[in-house]
Design a protein around this motif. Structure first.
Motif, PDB file in Angstrom:
ATOM      1  N   LYS A   1       1.124  -0.788   0.444  1.00 18.28           N
ATOM      2  CA  LYS A   1       0.351  -0.301  -0.215  1.00 18.28           C
ATOM      3  C   LYS A   1       0.220   1.362   0.129  1.00 18.28           C
TER       4      LYS A   1
ATOM      5  N   GLU B   1       0.041   5.226  -0.130  1.00 22.23           N
ATOM      6  CA  GLU B   1      -0.053   6.193   0.618  1.00 22.23           C
ATOM      7  C   GLU B   1      -0.290   7.397   0.737  1.00 22.23           C
TER       8      GLU B   1
ATOM      9  N   ASP C   1      -7.803  10.842   1.002  1.00 28.28           N
ATOM     10  CA  ASP C   1      -7.786   9.227   0.921  1.00 28.28           C
ATOM     11  C   ASP C   1      -7.653   8.609  -0.093  1.00 28.28           C
ATOM     12  N   ASP C   2      -6.215   9.182  -1.101  1.00 29.17           N
ATOM     13  CA  ASP C   2      -5.890   8.678  -2.544  1.00 29.17           C
ATOM     14  C   ASP C   2      -4.878   7.409  -2.202  1.00 29.17           C
ATOM     15  N   ASN C   3      -4.595   6.481  -2.540  1.00 31.20           N
ATOM     16  CA  ASN C   3      -3.756   5.107  -2.682  1.00 31.20           C
ATOM     17  C   ASN C   3      -3.056   4.497  -3.186  1.00 31.20           C
TER      18      ASN C   3
ATOM     19  N   VAL D   1       1.294   7.024  -7.948  1.00 31.38           N
ATOM     20  CA  VAL D   1       0.475   7.704  -6.961  1.00 31.38           C
ATOM     21  C   VAL D   1       0.357   8.935  -7.677  1.00 31.38           C
TER      22      VAL D   1
END
Length: 72
Positions: A39, A41, A46-48, A59
């Motif tokens: 992950k 992030e 909230d962006d990941n 990203v």
């Protein structure tokens, strides 16, 4: 002088809001195998992204954003 100051201000404002994309492949440090499900992030947003089966992630960030990378 005022025009130059305004131009410098506009250039700094534009560069401060420029979006940056980070992407790459995440590998195991021992055997260099791709890591799936890592992950990536942006802290406080909230962006990941999750790395795929080839370890690839992407990203989009802005200057000042912090990135947290975690693997279960």
């Amino acid at each position: 002088m005022r025009i130059l100051s305004l131009l410098v201000f506009l250039l700094l404002s534009f560069s401060a809001s420029a979006q940056i994309t980070y992407s790459g492949n995440i590998l195991d440090s021992n055997d260099k195998a791709y890591l799936e499900g890592v992950k990536v992030e942006l802290i406080g947003k909230d962006d990941n992204s999750l790395s795929n089966s080839r370890g690839y992630f992407s990203v989009k960030t802005f200057p000042g954003d912090s990135i947290l990378i975690s693997f279960p």
